[in-house]
Design an enzyme around this catalytic site. Structure first.
Site, PDB file in Angstrom:
ATOM      1  N   GLU A 131      40.823  19.551 -13.178  1.00 55.11           N
ATOM      2  CA  GLU A 131      41.765  20.666 -13.169  1.00 55.11           C
ATOM      3  C   GLU A 131      42.646  20.575 -14.413  1.00 55.11           C
ATOM      4  O   GLU A 131      42.719  19.521 -15.061  1.00 55.11           O
ATOM      5  CB  GLU A 131      42.608  20.655 -11.893  1.00 55.11           C
ATOM      6  CG  GLU A 131      41.768  20.860 -10.634  1.00 55.11           C
ATOM      7  CD  GLU A 131      42.614  20.891  -9.363  1.00 55.11           C
ATOM      8  OE1 GLU A 131      43.855  20.742  -9.452  1.00 55.11           O
ATOM      9  OE2 GLU A 131      42.014  21.063  -8.280  1.00 55.11           O
ATOM     10  N   GLY A 355      27.301   9.857 -47.641  1.00 58.27           N
ATOM     11  CA  GLY A 355      28.331  10.117 -48.646  1.00 58.27           C
ATOM     12  C   GLY A 355      28.903  11.519 -48.500  1.00 58.27           C
ATOM     13  O   GLY A 355      29.071  12.035 -47.398  1.00 58.27           O
ATOM     14  N   GLU A 379      32.442  12.390 -18.267  1.00 56.84           N
ATOM     15  CA  GLU A 379      32.200  11.574 -17.068  1.00 56.84           C
ATOM     16  C   GLU A 379      33.101  10.337 -17.016  1.00 56.84           C
ATOM     17  O   GLU A 379      32.706   9.276 -16.562  1.00 56.84           O
ATOM     18  CB  GLU A 379      30.723  11.140 -16.974  1.00 56.84           C
ATOM     19  CG  GLU A 379      29.715  12.228 -17.227  1.00 56.84           C
ATOM     20  CD  GLU A 379      29.742  13.346 -16.203  1.00 56.84           C
ATOM     21  OE1 GLU A 379      30.688  13.378 -15.395  1.00 56.84           O
ATOM     22  OE2 GLU A 379      28.853  14.193 -16.223  1.00 56.84           O
ATOM     23  N   THR A 381      36.696   8.570 -19.235  1.00 61.22           N
ATOM     24  CA  THR A 381      36.997   7.980 -20.528  1.00 61.22           C
ATOM     25  C   THR A 381      36.622   6.499 -20.571  1.00 61.22           C
ATOM     26  O   THR A 381      36.325   5.881 -19.539  1.00 61.22           O
ATOM     27  CB  THR A 381      38.500   8.100 -20.821  1.00 61.22           C
ATOM     28  OG1 THR A 381      39.221   7.342 -19.823  1.00 61.22           O
ATOM     29  CG2 THR A 381      38.960   9.551 -20.784  1.00 61.22           C
TER      30      THR A 381
END
Length: 401
Positions: A131, A355, A379, A381
């Site tokens: 949420e 590079g 899913e 941290t």
């Protein structure tokens, strides 16, 4: 097949499936992925190809029209698909989590209703826990489902739905206090509701709105959305498993599958980054020889390949543990944590090998550089994974004093 990320002990069927998927990735995904990603365009033709291959029913039992394959087979397919374009693996991930939750926890009527159509890709799944103000604290959800006769009325706002627009079935976690007295632990008063809707954006059914796609740094093509419920009515028989109060455990079971999936995605993206880096290093010349012949670049390639191999091995171990029926939250957490972190590092090293050209949108590594960070938070941290790992280790290594 490449030398890296090989898996021992596969059956002939598993090897045939993986060979087919890899061929599809090389021919149908890699050539168009960067172009579609830059346009943020949903890969309709690719998805239709996956449907024809039967991949939407890969883990769905044969009795429901699926292939009945293992989580390991699925994870290895995800690894191949993410190697081509991570967004495509995201399209099937949430679908499989919902199918898995139905298979493991659904009533017979729910299985009969949804699984055959999910196996064909006709019904596509999404799931919703997060949420706007929630973050990692799932117990703090405020969306609520209230019983009203033979229906439930759902209200609340959910966030970060992968496949929010293109899905037609969403597993939504809400608070439901029915039968759970005041003071009940939050995770024991949550219920998973199976919400059917029309694909698309706007008001997709009475009381349910999908506002539109969230504009993201990477992970484009796949639609990531909000979900707003305002007096949404669904039949009481659409409570997953038929009993309230089990939603948290059902979702966590599904998330374990999702964490193996994210680990597999990290392996696939890292493998592609290594392929790009080792190829470019042999083409780019400095000081009269390919940069691959410079020791500094060889050290980078050695480190990158080792990380690809290590992450793959942990992902395979986590999948096999789940397939065996054993608890695998420790292994899934370790695999997700390591694979996502290593993916970020391998992609960055490939970027450095390129590079200045790595900063150009003409080169594929630019896309991977923007995609890898999503795996650090998807899913759960890294911090959440380390909490899970730490708690499980303390259970296993309890001090006997």
């Amino acid at each position: 097949m490449t030398r890296l990320a090989q898996t021992a002990g596969l059956t002939d069927i598993q090897q045939e499936i993986l060979s087919t998927v890899r061929d599809f990735v090389d021919k149908e995904i890699i050539p168009v992925a960067t172009q579609l990603e830059h346009r943020d365009e949903y890969p309709t033709e690719i998805v239709e190809g996956l449907k024809e291959l039967g991949l939407f029913g890969l883990m769905i039992p044969e009795e429901y029209g699926g292939l009945g394959e293992s989580l390991l087979t699925y994870a290895l397919c995800v690894e191949e698909i993410a190697r081509g374009w991570m967004s495509v693996s995201g399209i099937i991930n949430t679908h499989f989590i919902v199918a898995y939750m139905l298979k493991q926890h659904g009533t017979q009527e729910q299985k009969d209703t949804f699984l055959p159509r999910m196996a064909l890709g006709e019904v596509r799944g999404a799931f919703s826990m997060s949420e706007p103000a929630l973050g990692s604290d799932v117990s703090a959800i405020t969306s609520k489902g209230v019983r009203d006769g033979d229906e439930y009325v759902l209200n609340g706002q959910k966030m970060w739905l992968t496949n929010g627009g293109t899905s037609s079935l969403v597993a939504v976690l809400c608070r439901s206090d029915e039968g759970h007295p005041e003071g009940t632990a939050p995770h024991k008063s949550m219920t998973t509701f199976l919400v059917e809707k029309e694909p698309g954006f706007g008001e997709v059914c009475p009381g349910l709105t999908i506002p539109g796609k969230i504009d993201k740094m990477g992970y484009k093509g796949v639609d990531t959305t909000e979900l707003i419920m305002d007096g949404l009515r669904i039949p009481a028989n659409r409570v997953l498993g038929g009993t309230t109060g089990r939603g948290f455990y059902q979702m966590m079971d599904g998330v374990e599958v999702g964490r193996v999936n994210v680990a597999a995605r990290g392996c696939g993206v890292a493998q592609r980054a290594f392929e790009l880096g080792v190829s470019y290093a042999q083409q780019r010349h400095t000081f009269g020889k390919p940069i691959a012949q410079h020791q500094a670049i060889q050290f980078k390639l050695a480190e990158m390949a080792t990380k690809v191999e290590a992450a793959h091995a942990m992902m395979v171990n986590a999948a096999r543990k789940k397939d065996s029926g054993e608890r695998n939250d420790l292994e899934a957490g370790m695999a997700k944590y390591l694979a996502s972190e290593y993916c970020k590092e391998v992609v960055e090293d490939a970027f450095r090998i390129h590079g200045g050209y790595g900063f150009s949108k003409e080169y594929e590594i630019e896309r991977l550089y923007r995609e890898a960070p999503m795996l650090l938070i998807g899913e759960g941290t890294a911090e959440i994974q380390k909490m899970i790992i730490g708690r499980r280790l303390l259970e296993e290594y309890r001090f006997q004093g």
